[in-house]
Structures are given as structure tokens and as C-alpha cells.
Motif scaffolding. Sequence first.
Motif, PDB file in Angstrom:
ATOM      1  N   SER A 224      -3.369  -6.485 -31.451  1.00 45.63           N
ATOM      2  CA  SER A 224      -3.477  -5.149 -32.038  1.00 45.63           C
ATOM      3  C   SER A 224      -4.918  -4.670 -31.981  1.00 45.63           C
ATOM      4  O   SER A 224      -5.854  -5.448 -32.200  1.00 45.63           O
ATOM      5  CB  SER A 224      -2.994  -5.160 -33.492  1.00 45.63           C
TER       6      SER A 224
ATOM      7  N   THR B 226      -4.525   0.118 -35.161  1.00 48.09           N
ATOM      8  CA  THR B 226      -3.103   0.052 -35.513  1.00 48.09           C
ATOM      9  C   THR B 226      -2.207   0.004 -34.278  1.00 48.09           C
ATOM     10  O   THR B 226      -0.985  -0.079 -34.410  1.00 48.09           O
ATOM     11  CB  THR B 226      -2.713   1.285 -36.361  1.00 48.09           C
ATOM     12  N   ASP B 227      -2.788   0.049 -33.096  1.00 51.75           N
ATOM     13  CA  ASP B 227      -2.003   0.066 -31.859  1.00 51.75           C
ATOM     14  C   ASP B 227      -1.717  -1.342 -31.352  1.00 51.75           C
ATOM     15  O   ASP B 227      -2.562  -2.238 -31.446  1.00 51.75           O
ATOM     16  CB  ASP B 227      -2.731   0.848 -30.762  1.00 51.75           C
TER      17      ASP B 227
ATOM     18  N   ASN C 160       3.570   2.957 -30.573  1.00 50.06           N
ATOM     19  CA  ASN C 160       2.263   3.124 -31.215  1.00 50.06           C
ATOM     20  C   ASN C 160       2.101   4.485 -31.875  1.00 50.06           C
ATOM     21  O   ASN C 160       1.149   4.699 -32.629  1.00 50.06           O
ATOM     22  CB  ASN C 160       1.146   2.910 -30.198  1.00 50.06           C
TER      23      ASN C 160
END
Length: 235
Positions: free
Chosen positions: A216, A219-220, A183
Motif C-alpha cells: 500500500s 491508501t492505494d 483504489n
Amino acid sequence: MSNRLKNIFKEVRRYIMDEKLNFIKKLSFFDSLSDEELNIISNISKITTYPKNSILYYENDINNKIFFLVSGLLKVYKIDKFENEIFLYHIHKNSLISELTTLLDDSIHCFSNAEFIEESVVLEVDFSEFKKEFLSKFTLVNEFIHEILLKTQQLHCVVNRELVFDATAKVAYTLQNDLEMFNTLKRHEISFMLHIQPETLSRVLKKLKRNNIIDSENTDIVILDKEKLNSIIRG
């Protein structure tokens, strides 16, 4: 030198020693040591802060220290005959960095390159003194063996990743074992590290998400089903 200056130097030295001990105590490797033994470690070591993208050592370097990563992240890699970078593994905080093959020699040979992915703090311990003060007295032997076995396990994982796993298993394994790093890095950096195309990485992530194995958040990546992820790795 005046007494005032002497006192200032003493205070500075005491502060530096205290700071070093605080860093040493962050390493679980030294948890079993007494205060006296921790002071010995402090006396035969130094703390160094390395900036992001700096190099700790190159392949074929020889040194006489063992390195521990107190904080930060380190990338271990090799260079092939075409000058391509071959990623091996990451080393996370609270870990032994050095690659050891023998205790009979005070020189430590480096078999790969080590580069810092972020600003990092490293404890550097004199190897000869460490053997004399601890290993020869059967202190920290179990901890030392444990760290060396972890290194062996990392190399087994490299073999699996490069020779056994397909693209999906490579991604699943990285998510399972290196989610924080996954991440942190950009997607093209991850695909380069896993030796797969960025399009392949994107396709695998979409498939895992479609199968409700991951999701998600911004953006992780978040793992939803660890058991399914493990089954992909086991094949």
C-alpha cells in the motif's frame, strides 16, 4: 434573421459538431472509419454528460439507442426480490454499454440497471440508423462482435465471482482487473460490491500484503506479484 445571426448560428453548430467528433474519436470502436463515416456517426448520434449517481437506464427499460461510455465509470447491477442491490460489473471508458441480444429488432431491452459512479460522457447512437448505415454494409461488424463477446466474458466473470470464487479469489480478481476502481472506492463499498464482510476484506488484504503480493502507498493498493495474484484466481 440577419446575416450576422445566421453566421453566429453556423459557427455554434460547427463548434458543436466538432466537439461531438472529438468525443467519437476517443472511442476505439470507431478507429477504422473514414472522415465521411465519422460524420455519419455524428449525424445519427448525440453526446450527453451525466452527473455522478445519475441513472442511465433501469432494468426492463426499452430504448432505440446504443450507448458508448466515452469517459467516466458506470456500475451495472440488479435488484433482488428483497430490494437488495446485486452488483454485476463496472463499465469503463471507451466501451460499449448497451446489452444486445438481437439485431432483428430496433428496440433494445435493458436487463439490468446502470448508474454512473462519477460524472461521465456518453455517446448515444440511433440503433436503426446504425444498422442501416454500417452493419448492413458489413462495416464495424468485427468491432461490434468483439464488444458483444466482451459482454459475455463479463457475465462469465460474474458467475465465477458469485458461484466459484472464495473471498480471497474475489479480492484478487478485483485487484487484477479493477485496481483503479478498487483504489477509488471506500473499503466498505468494495466489500458490499463483492458481497463479503468489511472485516473479511481487511483480513484478505492483510494476508496478501503479508505474502508480498500487494503493498500500500498511502491508501492505494499496489500489486507487487501479478503471477501470485493470478495463481489465487486460478485456484
